[in-house]
Motif scaffolding. Structure first.
Motif, mmCIF file in Angstrom:
data_model
loop_
_atom_site.group_PDB
_atom_site.id
_atom_site.type_symbol
_atom_site.label_atom_id
_atom_site.label_comp_id
_atom_site.label_asym_id
_atom_site.label_seq_id
_atom_site.Cartn_x
_atom_site.Cartn_y
_atom_site.Cartn_z
ATOM 1 N N ALA A 1 0.680 -1.480 0.310
ATOM 2 C CA ALA A 1 -0.042 0.292 0.325
ATOM 3 C C ALA A 1 0.296 1.289 0.302
ATOM 4 O O ALA A 1 0.269 2.094 1.050
ATOM 5 C CB ALA A 1 -0.784 0.402 1.151
ATOM 6 N N PRO B 1 1.789 4.762 -1.783
ATOM 7 C CA PRO B 1 1.834 5.158 -3.202
ATOM 8 C C PRO B 1 2.929 5.611 -4.012
ATOM 9 O O PRO B 1 3.725 5.241 -3.664
ATOM 10 C CB PRO B 1 1.259 6.756 -2.604
ATOM 11 N N HIS C 1 -1.139 0.027 -12.402
ATOM 12 C CA HIS C 1 -2.056 0.633 -10.972
ATOM 13 C C HIS C 1 -2.630 1.724 -10.643
ATOM 14 O O HIS C 1 -1.803 2.916 -9.257
ATOM 15 C CB HIS C 1 -0.578 0.434 -9.609
ATOM 16 N N GLU D 1 -5.001 3.116 -9.372
ATOM 17 C CA GLU D 1 -5.830 3.694 -8.408
ATOM 18 C C GLU D 1 -4.495 4.114 -7.471
ATOM 19 O O GLU D 1 -4.654 4.951 -6.162
ATOM 20 C CB GLU D 1 -6.716 2.785 -7.262
ATOM 21 N N GLY D 2 -3.597 3.621 -6.933
ATOM 22 C CA GLY D 2 -2.056 4.214 -6.284
ATOM 23 C C GLY D 2 -1.329 5.192 -7.503
ATOM 24 O O GLY D 2 -0.346 4.656 -6.415
ATOM 25 N N ALA E 1 -9.534 9.672 -5.894
ATOM 26 C CA ALA E 1 -9.646 9.623 -4.291
ATOM 27 C C ALA E 1 -8.373 10.743 -3.381
ATOM 28 O O ALA E 1 -8.441 11.172 -2.587
ATOM 29 C CB ALA E 1 -8.749 8.230 -3.694
ATOM 30 N N LEU F 1 -10.126 7.988 2.221
ATOM 31 C CA LEU F 1 -9.602 7.351 1.024
ATOM 32 C C LEU F 1 -9.207 5.848 1.910
ATOM 33 O O LEU F 1 -9.614 5.700 2.457
ATOM 34 C CB LEU F 1 -7.889 7.552 0.998
ATOM 35 N N PRO F 2 -9.819 5.471 0.436
ATOM 36 C CA PRO F 2 -9.539 3.375 0.967
ATOM 37 C C PRO F 2 -8.363 3.023 1.016
ATOM 38 O O PRO F 2 -7.143 3.469 0.742
ATOM 39 C CB PRO F 2 -9.830 2.894 -1.015
ATOM 40 N N PRO F 3 -8.698 2.815 2.551
ATOM 41 C CA PRO F 3 -7.737 2.325 2.885
ATOM 42 C C PRO F 3 -5.522 1.347 2.306
ATOM 43 O O PRO F 3 -4.793 1.534 2.562
ATOM 44 C CB PRO F 3 -7.375 1.696 4.385
ATOM 45 N N ALA F 4 -6.725 0.565 1.557
ATOM 46 C CA ALA F 4 -6.114 -0.438 0.436
ATOM 47 C C ALA F 4 -4.866 0.255 -0.233
ATOM 48 O O ALA F 4 -3.771 -0.313 -0.349
ATOM 49 C CB ALA F 4 -6.605 -1.445 -0.524
ATOM 50 N N THR F 5 -5.376 1.596 -0.769
ATOM 51 C CA THR F 5 -3.921 1.977 -2.105
ATOM 52 C C THR F 5 -2.952 2.711 -1.150
ATOM 53 O O THR F 5 -2.308 3.564 -1.490
ATOM 54 C CB THR F 5 -4.848 3.049 -2.833
#
Lengths: 401, 401
Positions: free
Chosen positions: A200, A202, A226, A228-229, A254, B6-10
């Protein structure tokens, strides 16, 4: 006068972060190297031969003729909708135009990322070495930048897990990196995207040079793997011209709203006139005809520099890489020399480069240097590399190493 | 989605300062008011009739024809030297071109000031009410903004000594202020400059509208009176066009270097192409012929709005001022009404304005509103003010006040 010694009577008090802002080492170096008659491999300037002046002149005419009032009025902070759509279409993965934010050069993208993601003391991971402009853009937000070890293929993945705790993001330029010219391999990109997902962590992917490949296109971006990241930063400076100061970022839903709010506070919006000019130039597929001409020119320039290095550096224990695109080549002086000390002697000989040390976030390799092969002509490259070799030879004799 | 969820996974973690960045209230209001058919007094848009499109078209041709490659290349962070010189000449006090920094709109000047002068929690003094864009530019650096009480002549000087302790600067727009249209009198300016000197309180003087006077020029700037203690912000948006995004700041030698370093980190430099276009347009004294036409137009528009207010608001206990220049008029609803609640009802009647509350750094006067008199035509002003009066009348009847 040192600005930290302000005349007390005027009452100016600088923010603590101002201590982190310093005259760019690069900028100071470039001043020295801009003396007339010096052949400069130092700057990061695209070749002006690639600027599509006639197309811009036509675009100006159309933009002012069709809707001059619209082009000259205040506009949306997100950017000119047709340009955001053109960017989304141009990128080879699925991008929603709503995720595209037009920026005042991709440098501004770095400033916005810093504002939105960095607290004082936040750990930020960067490549070793990394783009100096990114370190400068991040510095006012007072991060603790940490270099991730790299090899010729890019980031050392195994180190990421160790460095992850507390890191806000990894900043990375996977294609034809500034300053090294190196490119992250397909397998390394796949592993990095996978690891970023697992940790996780970024990613901030900076890709100003990705289109300037010589033989084959670089592997797909990290953002494509990737999305979303990853915040992806792109630029029109290297494929059209830097003087319009237009870049863009693509951000996950996000974080997009905060980047947009930071953009609005920073300069309301990027010049609408310029955005329309670029949208106009892009409209009929101009880049598809234009970019191959830049690739061919820069490849010939790189080849000329490689040939000159082979010829002139014989017996000097000098090392260099073979970039597969972009504008820069990375070299390493023989043991016993350091690039910062060599620079004034090289300038005496009529040639300039940038020492590698300022590009390292922490422990620098003082023997490294960056050579741009795109600004000087082929004839200048030949003379410049010969002059560089002469200065190295002289320095070695002096130090007897 | 709330970006704080925020979605924690990202793994995205926002900087604390991002909590201070919020969608501009103004921006949200403007979205509502941009419905087709609405007469809008809400925006801060210069009249597009004043944009010198033909001059820009000629300037484009010359800039690209004379030195297109230079205009399209990377350039100095300080700005294009001939433009810095033109700015220094244009300003009616002694300014060294070395003190002039070209910015990407004067909004960027506010961003740079914030970065260089504001620490988290720093007290920053502003007028009551003040320019919302300044509050937004300062917010990411997390100041504690404090409003200084004002009357029709501007800042209440007596309050300054009380509010001075710990204040990094006073931000002030002395001529035809946004949002109130008010102008600081000669005696108030003299007193403010004197007091700033005595208190060693730095000034940030924002002057985007100063040239747009109707009958007589406003008194000399604070920067002219106290240059070593003032950062002065200027703009080409109101006298040429906002779509080029060009402004400038004039800073004392004591703080200029840090502002320059912040500028370089923010976007390297403002578009060189645009800077050369403006330098070209300024070269033959164009502004001296052009600005009087803007003054005449805006004065006629102001007069139309004043006449319409006199005619339509009779018996409504509405108050308003008579701005001597600029783009805005400040009004106050009768007791019992508030502008934010009135807005949707006014939009129903086909007219829009901006409620005054967002412009207050702290306790707001909810009865106030800002009316721009420059974007709508005279005919629209007549219909729009009539519609506004109708909505006020209806609201008063409903609240029986």
């Amino acid at each position: 006068m040192n600005p930290h010694d302000l005349p007390p009577a005027t009452g100016w008090t600088l923010a603590r972060r101002a201590e982190r802002m310093n005259p760019s080492v690069l900028r100071e170096i470039l001043k020295v190297t801009e003396r007339p008659g010096i052949i400069s491999f130092a700057g990061g300037l695209p070749s002006p031969r690639t600027f599509p002046i006639a197309e811009f002149a036509k675009a100006c005419e159309r933009v002012l003729g069709d809707d001059g009032a619209g082009a000259l009025q205040y506009a949306a902070s997100e950017g000119f909708r047709p340009l955001r759509e053109a960017v989304a279409r141009m990128l080879p993965w699925s991008v929603d135009p709503e995720q595209v934010l037009i920026t005042t050069g991709s440098q501004q993208g770095l400033d916005l990322v810093a504002k939105v993601l960095i607290d004082e003391g936040s750990r930020v991971l960067v490549e070793t070495p990394t783009y100096l402009g990114a370190l400068q853009a991040f510095a006012p937000m007072q991060p603790a930048a940490a270099g991730v070890p790299c090899d010729a293929d890019g980031i050392d993945i195994a180190e990421l897990a160790r460095l992850r705790p507390g890191a806000r993001f990894l900043y990375v330029m996977p294609s034809f990196q500034n300053p090294t010219g190196r490119t992250m391999s397909e397998s390394r990109r796949a592993a990095l995207a996978q690891t970023a997902r697992e940790l996780a962590l970024p990613l901030v992917e900076d890709n100003p040079y990705g289109d300037l490949w010589f033989d084959t296109a670089p592997p797909p971006t990290l953002a494509a793997r990737h999305p979303e990241g990853t915040i992806y930063l792109g630029s029109f400076s290297k494929v059209l011209a830097p003087g319009l100061r237009l870049g863009f970022l693509v951000a996950p839903h996000a974080v997009f709203p905060k980047l947009l709010q930071a953009k609005q506070a920073a300069d309301l919006h990027s010049p609408g006139f310029n955005q329309r000019m670029v949208a106009e130039v892009l409209r009929d597929g101009f880049l598809e005809r234009h970019v191959p001409t830049i690739r061919a020119l820069y490849k010939a320039q790189r080849d000329a520099m490689l040939a000159a290095l082979e010829r002139e550096m014989r017996g000097l224990d000098m090392e260099w890489n073979t970039p597969q695109g972009g504008m820069f080549l990375w070299a390493k002086l023989p043991a016993g020399l350091d690039a910062a000390s060599l620079l004034p002697q090289a300038v005496e000989q009529g040639v300039a480069f940038v020492p590698g040390a300022p590009f390292y976030p922490d422990a620098a390799d003082a023997r490294t240097l960056r050579l741009s092969f795109v600004t000087a002509s082929v004839a200048e490259i030949d003379r410049g590399i010969a002059a560089l070799a002469a200065s190295i030879r002289a320095a070695r004799e002096r130090c007897a190493c």
